[in-house]
Design a protein around this motif. Structure first.
Motif, mmCIF file in Angstrom:
data_model
loop_
_atom_site.group_PDB
_atom_site.id
_atom_site.type_symbol
_atom_site.label_atom_id
_atom_site.label_comp_id
_atom_site.label_asym_id
_atom_site.label_seq_id
_atom_site.Cartn_x
_atom_site.Cartn_y
_atom_site.Cartn_z
ATOM 1 N N GLY A 144 65.265 59.619 39.037
ATOM 2 C CA GLY A 144 64.515 60.055 37.870
ATOM 3 C C GLY A 144 63.374 60.990 38.198
ATOM 4 N N GLY A 145 63.272 61.413 39.457
ATOM 5 C CA GLY A 145 62.205 62.315 39.858
ATOM 6 C C GLY A 145 61.212 61.637 40.777
ATOM 7 N N ILE A 146 60.012 62.195 40.863
ATOM 8 C CA ILE A 146 58.989 61.663 41.763
ATOM 9 C C ILE A 146 58.304 60.462 41.125
ATOM 10 C CG2 ILE A 146 56.811 62.146 42.932
ATOM 11 C CD1 ILE A 146 57.657 65.038 43.166
ATOM 12 N N ARG A 147 58.205 59.413 41.895
ATOM 13 C CA ARG A 147 57.475 58.218 41.479
ATOM 14 C C ARG A 147 56.146 58.208 42.238
ATOM 15 N NH1 ARG A 147 59.574 52.106 42.706
ATOM 16 N NH2 ARG A 147 58.038 50.960 41.455
ATOM 17 N N GLN A 148 55.050 58.375 41.532
ATOM 18 C CA GLN A 148 53.750 58.522 42.166
ATOM 19 C C GLN A 148 53.295 57.217 42.835
ATOM 20 O OE1 GLN A 148 52.668 61.471 42.393
ATOM 21 N NE2 GLN A 148 53.697 62.536 40.714
ATOM 22 N N GLY A 149 52.440 57.379 43.839
ATOM 23 C CA GLY A 149 51.864 56.213 44.482
ATOM 24 C C GLY A 149 50.934 55.473 43.535
ATOM 25 N N VAL A 150 50.862 54.160 43.689
ATOM 26 C CA VAL A 150 50.002 53.324 42.845
ATOM 27 C C VAL A 150 49.243 52.341 43.739
ATOM 28 C CG1 VAL A 150 51.541 53.496 40.858
ATOM 29 C CG2 VAL A 150 51.790 51.571 42.460
ATOM 30 N N ILE A 151 48.283 51.650 43.141
ATOM 31 C CA ILE A 151 47.597 50.548 43.807
ATOM 32 C C ILE A 151 48.069 49.260 43.148
ATOM 33 C CG2 ILE A 151 45.380 49.502 44.395
ATOM 34 C CD1 ILE A 151 44.139 52.308 43.928
ATOM 35 N N ARG A 152 48.630 48.385 43.956
ATOM 36 C CA ARG A 152 48.994 47.048 43.463
ATOM 37 C C ARG A 152 47.853 46.098 43.788
ATOM 38 N NH1 ARG A 152 54.301 45.879 42.693
ATOM 39 N NH2 ARG A 152 53.392 44.054 41.647
ATOM 40 N N ALA A 153 47.414 45.349 42.786
ATOM 41 C CA ALA A 153 46.310 44.407 42.953
ATOM 42 C C ALA A 153 46.786 43.000 42.626
ATOM 43 C CB ALA A 153 45.135 44.794 42.056
ATOM 44 N N TRP A 154 46.468 42.074 43.535
ATOM 45 C CA TRP A 154 46.796 40.668 43.316
ATOM 46 C C TRP A 154 45.551 39.823 43.569
ATOM 47 C CZ3 TRP A 154 49.774 43.754 46.589
ATOM 48 C CH2 TRP A 154 51.095 44.031 46.180
ATOM 49 N N HIS A 155 45.290 38.860 42.691
ATOM 50 C CA HIS A 155 44.260 37.859 42.971
ATOM 51 C C HIS A 155 44.973 36.667 43.598
ATOM 52 C CE1 HIS A 155 41.021 34.945 42.501
ATOM 53 N NE2 HIS A 155 40.206 35.970 42.288
ATOM 54 N N MET A 156 44.641 36.380 44.844
ATOM 55 C CA MET A 156 45.425 35.408 45.606
ATOM 56 C C MET A 156 45.185 33.965 45.183
ATOM 57 S SD MET A 156 45.328 37.083 49.456
ATOM 58 C CE MET A 156 43.581 37.503 49.477
ATOM 59 N N ASP A 157 44.150 33.723 44.369
ATOM 60 C CA ASP A 157 43.864 32.354 43.933
ATOM 61 C C ASP A 157 44.400 32.040 42.541
ATOM 62 O OD1 ASP A 157 42.642 31.874 46.327
ATOM 63 O OD2 ASP A 157 40.592 32.156 45.565
ATOM 64 N N ASN A 158 44.282 33.001 41.613
ATOM 65 C CA ASN A 158 44.698 32.682 40.235
ATOM 66 C C ASN A 158 45.986 33.369 39.801
ATOM 67 O OD1 ASN A 158 44.031 35.358 39.533
ATOM 68 N ND2 ASN A 158 41.986 34.807 38.792
ATOM 69 N N GLY A 159 46.569 34.203 40.680
ATOM 70 C CA GLY A 159 47.866 34.803 40.361
ATOM 71 C C GLY A 159 47.807 36.069 39.534
ATOM 72 N N PHE A 160 46.603 36.564 39.201
ATOM 73 C CA PHE A 160 46.477 37.794 38.414
ATOM 74 C C PHE A 160 47.076 38.971 39.179
ATOM 75 C CE2 PHE A 160 44.207 41.740 37.563
ATOM 76 C CZ PHE A 160 44.265 41.833 36.182
ATOM 77 N N GLU A 161 47.809 39.836 38.467
ATOM 78 C CA GLU A 161 48.385 41.042 39.057
ATOM 79 C C GLU A 161 48.112 42.233 38.160
ATOM 80 O OE1 GLU A 161 52.477 40.877 40.193
ATOM 81 O OE2 GLU A 161 52.385 38.785 40.846
ATOM 82 N N GLN A 162 47.945 43.406 38.791
ATOM 83 C CA GLN A 162 47.777 44.638 38.034
ATOM 84 C C GLN A 162 48.238 45.815 38.868
ATOM 85 O OE1 GLN A 162 43.761 45.432 36.644
ATOM 86 N NE2 GLN A 162 44.328 47.408 35.755
#
Length: 383
Positions: A133-151
């Motif tokens: 589908g073309g170029i997939r840009q780089g991203v920052i994956r964020a995880w909170h290791m205690d409560n499971g939050f992801e973004q």
């Protein structure tokens, strides 16, 4: 853009922070080990053979599990864990309290080029990829290791090569040559401002005290005041393909693929230039570096090179300390180094493995270099 205290006669007025290739100062107790330093003033001045009395670090464990290059590592002392990022798209967590078992694997869904640990947060910067589908840009994956939050933090164009944390902010840099600033507000990270000033891809960055330091592949190092977001200084290193920064007490080290390691004071004055060469006396590009302790008085600079060897230098004289060639360590280029607890360090390679190294105390050093006797990693899994 936040607030912070004054500086002092150092980069940002504080201690070194972690980043690509480790980045924590090796300075110990009892004040500076660099007072009245004569940088590069050793007898050999970085030339010739290392001293016969200089012992090499002992290989304590080889960690396997990644299926592609180990590109970045971070040490979390409070958790007694090593985090490794790989171009196989994963971040692995290794516990040295459990014999260096891999206790967790997280998928970043793209090649990982940078990782950062802060408090309970794990961040991974990814490479841009080409798909159907073309170029997939780089991203920052964020995880909170205690409560499971992801973004997933989007906004960069191209790959992300480095991450840093300073005050209440997360910083990222990469192929698009801009330093992006993020802050956690209410329930998620949000972008703030972009710091311009670089004209080449940003390869490494460190946050120390009230300053952010970012370096690009063209050889320019930029300094930013975290209290205002303003640029405060630039160092034009004249190094080609700058790959790594290291903060050691009040000194900044820069290393590049032209084989040069340079040492700078807080005013931006170069104190020493060291050319790293191979056995044929040809310049050997430096891919990563870290300063560690061998248990003695003088710190040791470890540099990994494009010739699949790791070369060590006694600081601040830059006398040769020893060489870990491919037959003793990795079979391919070492991409990242990280300082471990005590007299240990980690190397991550394009051979997909991580090696745990440790300088043994005098009474623990095995005669003739055979075997492993005692030491911090005596219970770790052996290679």
């Amino acid at each position: 853009f936040g607030s912070g205290g004054g500086g002092g006669n150092s980069f940002g007025g504080g201690k070194g922070s972690s980043g690509k290739g480790g980045g924590r100062s090796s300075g110990g107790k009892g004040g500076s080990r660099y007072q009245n330093s004569n940088w590069g003033g050793g007898k050999g001045k970085g030339k010739g053979k290392p001293s016969q009395q200089a012992s090499l670090p002992t290989k304590q464990a080889t960690l396997t599990g990644h299926t592609d290059t180990v590109s970045c590592m971070e040490v979390c002392d409070t958790r007694s864990q090593l985090f490794s990022g790989s171009t196989d798209g994963s971040v692995k967590v290794w516990s040295w309290e459990q014999g260096f078992q891999c206790v967790h694997t997280v998928s970043a869904d793209a090649p990982v080029e940078a990782i950062l640990i802060f408090d309970a947060w794990l961040f991974a910067g990814t490479a841009a990829t080409q798909g159907a589908g073309g170029i997939r840009q780089g991203v920052i994956r964020a995880w909170h290791m205690d409560n499971g939050f992801e973004q997933t933090l989007e906004g960069h164009q191209g790959s992300i090569y480095c991450l840093a944390q300073g005050g209440a902010y997360l910083f990222s840099g990469g192929e698009d040559m801009g330093v992006k600033t993020w802050q956690f507000k209410e329930s998620k990270f949000e972008p703030l401002i972009n710091l311009p000033g670089h004209t080449s891809p940003i390869q490494d960055m460190k946050a120390v005290g009230t300053a952010l330091i970012s370096a690009d592949r063209g050889g320019t190092v930029c300094f930013w005041d975290l209290s205002t977001g303003a640029g405060t200084m630039q160092i034009v290193t004249e190094q080609r393909d700058l790959m790594a920064l290291w903060l050691e007490e009040t000194y900044l080290f820069t290393a590049s693929l032209d084989g040069k390691v340079k040492v700078w004071d807080p005013a931006g004055t170069m104190l020493h230039e060291q050319l790293v060469t191979n056995q044929h006396n040809q310049a050997s590009g430096v891919t990563a570096m870290c300063v560690i302790s061998d248990g003695g008085e003088a710190p040791v600079l470890v540099t990994s090179t494009q010739h699949s060897a790791m070369m060590m230098w006694t600081m601040p004289s830059f006398d040769k300390r020893g060489i870990l060639a491919a037959r003793a360590g990795h079979s391919d280029v070492v991409r990242c180094l990280a300082k471990g607890p005590g007299n240990s360090f980690f190397s991550g390679s394009m051979d997909n493995t991580i090696i745990v190294w440790e300088f043994m105390a005098n009474e623990e050093r095995p005669l003739g270099g055979a075997g492993v006797s005692g030491g911090l990693w005596a219970t770790a899994a052996q290679a």
